[in-house]
Design a protein around this motif. Sequence first.
Motif, PDB file in Angstrom:
ATOM      1  N   ASP A  52      -3.696  -3.117 -11.212  1.00  0.00           N
ATOM      2  CA  ASP A  52      -5.026  -2.664 -10.796  1.00  0.00           C
ATOM      3  C   ASP A  52      -5.026  -1.183 -10.439  1.00  0.00           C
ATOM      4  O   ASP A  52      -6.042  -0.501 -10.588  1.00  0.00           O
ATOM      5  CB  ASP A  52      -5.517  -3.484  -9.603  1.00  0.00           C
ATOM      6  N   ALA A  53      -3.876  -0.684  -9.940  1.00  0.00           N
ATOM      7  CA  ALA A  53      -3.789   0.728  -9.563  1.00  0.00           C
ATOM      8  C   ALA A  53      -3.447   1.608 -10.763  1.00  0.00           C
ATOM      9  O   ALA A  53      -3.278   2.819 -10.620  1.00  0.00           O
ATOM     10  CB  ALA A  53      -2.753   0.895  -8.460  1.00  0.00           C
ATOM     11  N   GLY A  54      -3.287   0.979 -11.939  1.00  0.00           N
ATOM     12  CA  GLY A  54      -3.042   1.756 -13.150  1.00  0.00           C
ATOM     13  C   GLY A  54      -1.581   1.941 -13.506  1.00  0.00           C
ATOM     14  O   GLY A  54      -1.236   2.785 -14.334  1.00  0.00           O
ATOM     15  N   GLU A  78       0.821  -1.217   0.000  1.00  0.00           N
ATOM     16  CA  GLU A  78       0.000   0.000   0.000  1.00  0.00           C
ATOM     17  C   GLU A  78       0.851   1.261   0.000  1.00  0.00           C
ATOM     18  O   GLU A  78       0.585   2.213  -0.730  1.00  0.00           O
ATOM     19  CB  GLU A  78      -0.964  -0.006   1.201  1.00  0.00           C
ATOM     20  N   ARG A  79       1.903   1.242   0.826  1.00  0.00           N
ATOM     21  CA  ARG A  79       2.749   2.445   0.900  1.00  0.00           C
ATOM     22  C   ARG A  79       3.499   2.675  -0.403  1.00  0.00           C
ATOM     23  O   ARG A  79       3.711   3.815  -0.817  1.00  0.00           O
ATOM     24  CB  ARG A  79       3.720   2.339   2.074  1.00  0.00           C
ATOM     25  N   ILE A  80       3.902   1.584  -1.051  1.00  0.00           N
ATOM     26  CA  ILE A  80       4.611   1.735  -2.328  1.00  0.00           C
ATOM     27  C   ILE A  80       3.656   2.291  -3.385  1.00  0.00           C
ATOM     28  O   ILE A  80       4.003   3.200  -4.148  1.00  0.00           O
ATOM     29  CB  ILE A  80       5.236   0.385  -2.757  1.00  0.00           C
ATOM     30  N   LEU A  81       2.426   1.765  -3.407  1.00  0.00           N
ATOM     31  CA  LEU A  81       1.459   2.274  -4.394  1.00  0.00           C
ATOM     32  C   LEU A  81       1.083   3.734  -4.092  1.00  0.00           C
ATOM     33  O   LEU A  81       0.906   4.535  -5.017  1.00  0.00           O
ATOM     34  CB  LEU A  81       0.211   1.391  -4.414  1.00  0.00           C
ATOM     35  N   ASP A  82       1.000   4.094  -2.802  1.00  0.00           N
ATOM     36  CA  ASP A  82       0.758   5.497  -2.439  1.00  0.00           C
ATOM     37  C   ASP A  82       1.860   6.390  -2.999  1.00  0.00           C
ATOM     38  O   ASP A  82       1.590   7.454  -3.562  1.00  0.00           O
ATOM     39  CB  ASP A  82       0.713   5.658  -0.907  1.00  0.00           C
ATOM     40  N   ALA A  83       3.100   5.944  -2.813  1.00  0.00           N
ATOM     41  CA  ALA A  83       4.236   6.732  -3.312  1.00  0.00           C
ATOM     42  C   ALA A  83       4.146   6.879  -4.831  1.00  0.00           C
ATOM     43  O   ALA A  83       4.404   7.949  -5.389  1.00  0.00           O
ATOM     44  CB  ALA A  83       5.551   6.064  -2.912  1.00  0.00           C
ATOM     45  N   ALA A  84       3.750   5.783  -5.504  1.00  0.00           N
ATOM     46  CA  ALA A  84       3.643   5.817  -6.968  1.00  0.00           C
ATOM     47  C   ALA A  84       2.563   6.809  -7.401  1.00  0.00           C
ATOM     48  O   ALA A  84       2.736   7.541  -8.391  1.00  0.00           O
ATOM     49  CB  ALA A  84       3.317   4.417  -7.493  1.00  0.00           C
ATOM     50  N   ALA A 136       5.119   3.510 -14.328  1.00  0.00           N
ATOM     51  CA  ALA A 136       5.459   2.092 -14.193  1.00  0.00           C
ATOM     52  C   ALA A 136       6.272   1.883 -12.932  1.00  0.00           C
ATOM     53  O   ALA A 136       6.832   2.824 -12.369  1.00  0.00           O
ATOM     54  CB  ALA A 136       6.247   1.619 -15.424  1.00  0.00           C
ATOM     55  N   ILE A 137       6.334   0.609 -12.485  1.00  0.00           N
ATOM     56  CA  ILE A 137       7.061   0.244 -11.263  1.00  0.00           C
ATOM     57  C   ILE A 137       8.018  -0.897 -11.586  1.00  0.00           C
ATOM     58  O   ILE A 137       7.614  -1.921 -12.162  1.00  0.00           O
ATOM     59  CB  ILE A 137       6.076  -0.164 -10.146  1.00  0.00           C
ATOM     60  N   HIS A 138       9.296  -0.716 -11.234  1.00  0.00           N
ATOM     61  CA  HIS A 138      10.283  -1.792 -11.383  1.00  0.00           C
ATOM     62  C   HIS A 138      10.535  -2.385 -10.002  1.00  0.00           C
ATOM     63  O   HIS A 138      10.858  -1.656  -9.072  1.00  0.00           O
ATOM     64  CB  HIS A 138      11.591  -1.243 -11.971  1.00  0.00           C
ATOM     65  N   PRO A 139      10.382  -3.709  -9.866  1.00  0.00           N
ATOM     66  CA  PRO A 139      10.494  -4.292  -8.522  1.00  0.00           C
ATOM     67  C   PRO A 139      11.913  -4.663  -8.102  1.00  0.00           C
ATOM     68  O   PRO A 139      12.118  -5.013  -6.936  1.00  0.00           O
ATOM     69  CB  PRO A 139       9.648  -5.561  -8.645  1.00  0.00           C
ATOM     70  N   GLY A 140      12.907  -4.601  -9.000  1.00  0.00           N
ATOM     71  CA  GLY A 140      14.250  -5.073  -8.642  1.00  0.00           C
ATOM     72  C   GLY A 140      14.234  -6.566  -8.380  1.00  0.00           C
ATOM     73  O   GLY A 140      13.475  -7.305  -8.999  1.00  0.00           O
ATOM     74  N   GLU A 167       8.897 -11.057  -6.617  1.00  0.00           N
ATOM     75  CA  GLU A 167       8.256 -12.300  -7.075  1.00  0.00           C
ATOM     76  C   GLU A 167       6.928 -12.514  -6.358  1.00  0.00           C
ATOM     77  O   GLU A 167       6.513 -13.657  -6.143  1.00  0.00           O
ATOM     78  CB  GLU A 167       9.207 -13.472  -6.876  1.00  0.00           C
ATOM     79  N   ASN A 168       6.293 -11.405  -6.002  1.00  0.00           N
ATOM     80  CA  ASN A 168       5.010 -11.453  -5.314  1.00  0.00           C
ATOM     81  C   ASN A 168       3.911 -11.138  -6.335  1.00  0.00           C
ATOM     82  O   ASN A 168       3.769 -10.005  -6.802  1.00  0.00           O
ATOM     83  CB  ASN A 168       5.039 -10.416  -4.181  1.00  0.00           C
ATOM     84  N   ALA A 169       3.148 -12.185  -6.707  1.00  0.00           N
ATOM     85  CA  ALA A 169       2.148 -12.024  -7.769  1.00  0.00           C
ATOM     86  C   ALA A 169       1.083 -11.001  -7.382  1.00  0.00           C
ATOM     87  O   ALA A 169       0.589 -10.255  -8.229  1.00  0.00           O
ATOM     88  CB  ALA A 169       1.500 -13.375  -8.068  1.00  0.00           C
ATOM     89  N   GLU A 170       0.743 -10.965  -6.082  1.00  0.00           N
ATOM     90  CA  GLU A 170      -0.280 -10.012  -5.641  1.00  0.00           C
ATOM     91  C   GLU A 170       0.187  -8.577  -5.841  1.00  0.00           C
ATOM     92  O   GLU A 170      -0.599  -7.696  -6.192  1.00  0.00           O
ATOM     93  CB  GLU A 170      -0.631 -10.257  -4.163  1.00  0.00           C
ATOM     94  N   PHE A 171       1.489  -8.340  -5.596  1.00  0.00           N
ATOM     95  CA  PHE A 171       2.023  -6.994  -5.813  1.00  0.00           C
ATOM     96  C   PHE A 171       1.976  -6.629  -7.302  1.00  0.00           C
ATOM     97  O   PHE A 171       1.550  -5.529  -7.685  1.00  0.00           O
ATOM     98  CB  PHE A 171       3.460  -6.907  -5.294  1.00  0.00           C
ATOM     99  N   ALA A 172       2.382  -7.575  -8.148  1.00  0.00           N
ATOM    100  CA  ALA A 172       2.362  -7.312  -9.587  1.00  0.00           C
ATOM    101  C   ALA A 172       0.945  -6.967 -10.045  1.00  0.00           C
ATOM    102  O   ALA A 172       0.721  -6.025 -10.824  1.00  0.00           O
ATOM    103  CB  ALA A 172       2.897  -8.528 -10.352  1.00  0.00           C
TER     104      ALA A 172
END
Lengths: 149, 505
Positions: free
Chosen positions: B97-99, B64-70, B77-81, B87-92
């Motif tokens: 979903d957040a655009g 949530e905090r990462i998506l807030d920052a985005a 776009a977001i690069h996960p490193g 490797e968290n499918a829910e995060f991907a």
Amino acid sequence: MKPVIRIDGEVVSPVSHNTAVEVEPGVYSILVEGSSYEVRVGAGQVAVGKRHFDYHVDDPRQWKRSGDAAGGQGRAAILAPMPGKVVRIMAAVGDEVEAGQGIVVVEAMKMQNEMKAPRAGRVSSIQVKENDSVVAGGVLAVIEPAVNS
Amino acid sequence: MFQKVLIANRGEIALRVIRTLREMGIRSVAVYSDADRASLHVRKADEAAHLGAAPSRESYLNVERILDAARRHKVDAIHPGYGFLSENAEFAQACVDAGFVFIGPPASAIAAMGSKTAARKIARDGGAPVVPGTEEGLMASPEGRAAATAFAAKAGFPVMLKAVAGGGGKGMRRVDRAEDLAANFDAASSEALRSFGDGRVYVEKLVENARHIEIQIFGDQHGNMVHLGERECSVQRRHQKVIEESPSPLVALHPEMRQRMGEAAVLAARAAGYYNAGTVEFLADNAGNFYFLEMNTRLQVEHPVTELVTGLDLVRLQVEIANGGRLPFTQDQVALRGAAVECRIYAEDPVNNFMPSPGRITQLAEPSGPGVRLDSGVYSGWTVPLDYDPMLAKLIVWADTREHAIERMLRALGEYHVGGIRTNIPLFEVILNDPAFRAGELHTGYLDALLKRPGLFDLAPAPDLAAVAASAVEIHAKPAASPIAEPANGGASRWLSGGREALLR
């Protein structure tokens, strides 16, 4: 009076004919008979190129001493080297243990580290339990000489 | 093309991604925890967003905090490193979903390959050979332990315990004897639970003296997929890679292996509906047989090794493919040249049982010169935090042959000095000088066996160097207030130089 310099525990005399230039804080370029050395001096550690040494300065004017805390032939405490969490106790009070035997497992920096007995003896106390948080330098356990040794 | 990308990571990999983004004219957004305010990736990014407290759950693992920052920074776009949420499918899926575009594979492929047991099924169904193991993940319960014991009894010891959600060696244990199984099973499960939030563990027959060889694959969203050759990562300690190289010395002896493994890797990835960068790991024996191990659905730590032998920028390719671009080359156009070796530089003391060594870096001299690449996340004056993995940097070299690359690595390590903390640099000097390593005689147990050798880090006495060291210590230890009479300042008297300065005022 000149300070006495110990390198890896031995008294060592500096090279008499050398030109030394401090090129960066704590970094010395030293030329000895045409050979070039880069020497880095930190707290208690000195590196000549890739070669690392421990050093100690016995300066009668300063009496600033480092290290040697472990000392003594009797009791030996096992200290936490850094903050962490105790994940496992591998010995019980009264156990006779070998030098190097794992006593307490501490998790720090996502790695589990086995804290080992520094010498053979008997575990006289264990001062932490599983899931305890420990601070750097905190005593985990104490090893005493075995009764008949 | 994207205007702005957030990197949901820290340390050297965040900086690695920032560098490519800058080359592409894309603004970068770093994220940081309380422990990382002064970290290099924050200093080098165009923008930075605070996430929370030091613990990963409150910062780099907090979706949530990462998506807030985005959202706040209006990124595309977001690069996960690697590590953390990579490797968290829910995060991907949450990114999408957040655009935001997720720079990596689709969430469905991460989910399919993220479960190690499901990945084994996919690979086997796709026709790749797999190591015998339990079909399902097992919990640290009486039933789980019983199933593990039953498999081990049938397959025979030694066996490996592995976290179903695993990676990076966490939740992994080798077990040699039946009586050790239960305790190791519980330990692996609790480590897996802490690291991945999933305590399930599966059991695999251990392939003794196996080599770890992996294939880098790359696919676009238009159905094209290639492999970029192999990396050998057999030099491991506690299942953590220590040295990686390409080409593999084994594949160099059996050149047909590259194509066979590459094709198997592409088949497995295709079966999972994969695109973007991925790595398929294999165990191989010296006869050239190989078995699917797992797929890593992210950019790997050791990706620079492949970059140096292919000449490609894998992060640029990731960004272009995430943006809908096509792979700009075909399999036939992939050419491998020379040899690359990587050493992972850690804040840990190899002479003292690899004790982690966090603390302040008081001095830093970094290697450079021909064929040297340093992907580092540290600087002089920075304090290595306790809260994260103690990797400081990756030193990677390239040369025309493996032999020359090893010589180059030894030269570069000699230039590398990190003062104030201990590092594992002495370990690499031992390995790279070991005749077995030089001959390419590697297996995943190689390093553990080497480390059992007594006196491994003992050095011959060097009285000449000790005297030189004492010379520097003598000057260094001198109180600043006392006048220097030694020829350290060229022999000029302080009174004389002071008088000259006065005349010049």
